[in-house]
Motif scaffolding. Structure first.
Motif, PDB file in Angstrom:
ATOM      1  N   LEU A   1       8.720  30.400  18.715  1.00 16.38           N
ATOM      2  CA  LEU A   1       9.783  31.366  19.002  1.00 16.38           C
ATOM      3  C   LEU A   1      10.987  31.118  18.099  1.00 16.38           C
ATOM      4  CD1 LEU A   1       9.686  31.587  22.900  1.00 16.38           C
ATOM      5  CD2 LEU A   1       9.297  33.479  21.313  1.00 16.38           C
ATOM      6  N   GLY A   2      11.317  29.846  17.910  1.00 19.20           N
ATOM      7  CA  GLY A   2      12.434  29.509  17.024  1.00 19.20           C
ATOM      8  C   GLY A   2      12.162  29.926  15.593  1.00 19.20           C
ATOM      9  N   LYS A   3      10.939  29.691  15.139  1.00 17.72           N
ATOM     10  CA  LYS A   3      10.570  30.042  13.765  1.00 17.72           C
ATOM     11  C   LYS A   3      10.633  31.549  13.534  1.00 17.72           C
ATOM     12  CE  LYS A   3       7.333  26.217  12.881  1.00 17.72           C
ATOM     13  NZ  LYS A   3       5.891  25.900  12.641  1.00 17.72           N
ATOM     14  N   ILE A   4      10.070  32.309  14.468  1.00 17.61           N
ATOM     15  CA  ILE A   4       9.983  33.755  14.252  1.00 17.61           C
ATOM     16  C   ILE A   4      11.358  34.415  14.371  1.00 17.61           C
ATOM     17  CG2 ILE A   4       9.534  34.538  16.621  1.00 17.61           C
ATOM     18  CD1 ILE A   4       7.354  36.361  15.378  1.00 17.61           C
ATOM     19  N   LYS A   5      12.247  33.846  15.174  1.00 15.72           N
ATOM     20  CA  LYS A   5      13.603  34.384  15.262  1.00 15.72           C
ATOM     21  C   LYS A   5      14.339  34.221  13.934  1.00 15.72           C
ATOM     22  CE  LYS A   5      14.258  33.987  20.262  1.00 15.72           C
ATOM     23  NZ  LYS A   5      14.973  33.320  21.369  1.00 15.72           N
ATOM     24  N   ILE A   6      14.114  33.098  13.281  1.00 16.97           N
ATOM     25  CA  ILE A   6      14.710  32.871  11.956  1.00 16.97           C
ATOM     26  C   ILE A   6      14.116  33.853  10.947  1.00 16.97           C
ATOM     27  CG2 ILE A   6      14.853  31.240  10.034  1.00 16.97           C
ATOM     28  CD1 ILE A   6      14.979  28.992  12.128  1.00 16.97           C
ATOM     29  N   GLN A   7      12.795  34.069  11.021  1.00 14.87           N
ATOM     30  CA  GLN A   7      12.127  35.012  10.125  1.00 14.87           C
ATOM     31  C   GLN A   7      12.667  36.437  10.304  1.00 14.87           C
ATOM     32  OE1 GLN A   7       7.916  34.738  10.815  1.00 14.87           O
ATOM     33  NE2 GLN A   7       7.784  32.617  10.144  1.00 14.87           N
ATOM     34  N   ILE A   8      12.911  36.822  11.554  1.00 14.45           N
ATOM     35  CA  ILE A   8      13.399  38.169  11.838  1.00 14.45           C
ATOM     36  C   ILE A   8      14.776  38.380  11.228  1.00 14.45           C
ATOM     37  CG2 ILE A   8      14.286  39.640  13.695  1.00 14.45           C
ATOM     38  CD1 ILE A   8      11.922  38.647  15.412  1.00 14.45           C
ATOM     39  N   LEU A   9      15.691  37.439  11.453  1.00 13.41           N
ATOM     40  CA  LEU A   9      17.045  37.571  10.906  1.00 13.41           C
ATOM     41  C   LEU A   9      17.026  37.589   9.388  1.00 13.41           C
ATOM     42  CD1 LEU A   9      19.040  35.230  13.321  1.00 13.41           C
ATOM     43  CD2 LEU A   9      19.157  37.728  13.184  1.00 13.41           C
ATOM     44  N   ASP A  10      16.163  36.758   8.802  1.00 16.03           N
ATOM     45  CA  ASP A  10      16.052  36.724   7.340  1.00 16.03           C
ATOM     46  C   ASP A  10      15.507  38.041   6.801  1.00 16.03           C
ATOM     47  OD1 ASP A  10      15.952  35.208   4.710  1.00 16.03           O
ATOM     48  OD2 ASP A  10      13.851  35.793   4.918  1.00 16.03           O
ATOM     49  N   LYS A  11      14.514  38.597   7.494  1.00 14.98           N
ATOM     50  CA  LYS A  11      13.914  39.848   7.030  1.00 14.98           C
ATOM     51  C   LYS A  11      14.884  41.015   7.167  1.00 14.98           C
ATOM     52  CE  LYS A  11       9.667  42.565   7.334  1.00 14.98           C
ATOM     53  NZ  LYS A  11       8.365  42.746   8.031  1.00 14.98           N
ATOM     54  N   ILE A  12      15.626  41.071   8.270  1.00  8.25           N
ATOM     55  CA  ILE A  12      16.611  42.138   8.466  1.00  8.25           C
ATOM     56  C   ILE A  12      17.631  42.123   7.322  1.00  8.25           C
ATOM     57  CG2 ILE A  12      18.554  42.881   9.908  1.00  8.25           C
ATOM     58  CD1 ILE A  12      16.944  42.003  12.350  1.00  8.25           C
ATOM     59  N   SER A  13      18.069  40.932   6.948  1.00 10.65           N
ATOM     60  CA  SER A  13      19.082  40.791   5.895  1.00 10.65           C
ATOM     61  C   SER A  13      18.508  41.021   4.497  1.00 10.65           C
ATOM     62  CB  SER A  13      19.706  39.401   5.973  1.00 10.65           C
ATOM     63  OG  SER A  13      20.610  39.192   4.914  1.00 10.65           O
ATOM     64  N   SER A  14      17.394  40.342   4.184  1.00 10.02           N
ATOM     65  CA  SER A  14      16.850  40.402   2.822  1.00 10.02           C
ATOM     66  C   SER A  14      16.312  41.781   2.467  1.00 10.02           C
ATOM     67  CB  SER A  14      15.749  39.349   2.639  1.00 10.02           C
ATOM     68  OG  SER A  14      14.664  39.578   3.521  1.00 10.02           O
ATOM     69  N   LEU A  15      15.650  42.452   3.433  1.00  2.36           N
ATOM     70  CA  LEU A  15      15.129  43.784   3.147  1.00  2.36           C
ATOM     71  C   LEU A  15      16.257  44.800   2.976  1.00  2.36           C
ATOM     72  CD1 LEU A  15      11.899  44.340   5.274  1.00  2.36           C
ATOM     73  CD2 LEU A  15      12.137  43.683   2.889  1.00  2.36           C
ATOM     74  N   ALA A  16      17.366  44.603   3.700  1.00  2.00           N
ATOM     75  CA  ALA A  16      18.513  45.492   3.529  1.00  2.00           C
ATOM     76  C   ALA A  16      19.081  45.366   2.115  1.00  2.00           C
ATOM     77  CB  ALA A  16      19.583  45.177   4.568  1.00  2.00           C
ATOM     78  N   LEU A  17      19.181  44.145   1.628  1.00  2.00           N
ATOM     79  CA  LEU A  17      19.690  43.925   0.273  1.00  2.00           C
ATOM     80  C   LEU A  17      18.748  44.531  -0.759  1.00  2.00           C
ATOM     81  CD1 LEU A  17      20.959  40.227   0.491  1.00  2.00           C
ATOM     82  CD2 LEU A  17      22.347  42.292   0.285  1.00  2.00           C
TER      83      LEU A  17
END
Length: 215
Positions: free
Chosen positions: A71-87
């Protein structure tokens, strides 16, 4: 039948590496246990679901420890994906300009510069757009009459501005709000949400073919 020696962390039991019996190694780190080809196929790329406990390979995917860690890993992945894909979308996103024309947001300066030329005073103009053929994007130099060219360019610049300055920030805020609502979600629910995050088309322009129809 033993096929591999599996090296693991002696404290946590995490898998650290595999050493096939078919290769003669000068030395193999310890501790390690023997596993079969079938066990190797099951564990490979799923190491986080297994631990070595009492020198035996154990599936821990149903334990609270595993669930909490994942759960901790996937939460980090989600935040990273939301940010990186927006950029990435702000830099290379593809938007629809009309039923047949698409444009990369990276072309904004090109369209703005062409608009400044006042193409109404020129003859037929050729402007670059994307088209889709057989499910693939291709760059096409499309012909426009003078009035059509200026109208197209204004729409292109305005659409790209709206995409970068409004659509992407709003979509990003939407994903962050939904993520907050999933604070107590299960691993499956978070995994499904991770797959949903998408701001639009991101294309590698080096792989785009250029049509020569008007050249």
């Amino acid at each position: 039948m033993k096929a591999y020696r599996l090296h693991y962390d002696s404290k946590a039991g995490k898998i650290l590496g595999y050493y096939p019996y078919s290769i003669a190694y000068d030395s193999i780190p310890s501790p390690c246990i023997d596993i079969s080809e079938k066990e190797y196929d099951k564990v490979l790329n799923n190491e986080s679901k297994f631990r070595v406990q009492n020198r035996a390979l154990v599936d821990i995917s149903d334990t609270a420890e595993y669930q909490t860690e994942e759960l901790g890993k996937i939460k980090i992945q989600i935040l990273d994906k939301i940010s990186s894909l927006a950029l990435n979308a702000k830099a290379w996103g593809v938007i629809v300009l009309d039923e047949t024309c698409y444009a990369n947001v990276s072309w904004k300066d090109y369209y703005a510069n062409m608009l400044s030329l006042n193409l109404k005073s020129l003859g037929t103009s050729r402007l670059k757009t994307y088209v889709i053929e057989s499910g693939e994007y291709m760059m096409e130099w499309k012909e426009f009459l003078p009035k059509e060219a200026n109208s197209f360019l204004k729409k292109a610049v305005a659409s790209i501005d709206e995409y970068i300055n409004s659509y992407i920030p709003n979509k990003q805020a939407e994903y962050l709000a939904k993520f907050k609502e999933l604070e107590n979600a299960t691993l499956t629910e978070l995994s499904n949400f991770l797959k949903e995050i998408d701001y639009g088309f991101i294309l590698d322009e080096s792989k785009i073919q250029v049509k020569t129809k008007f050249q």
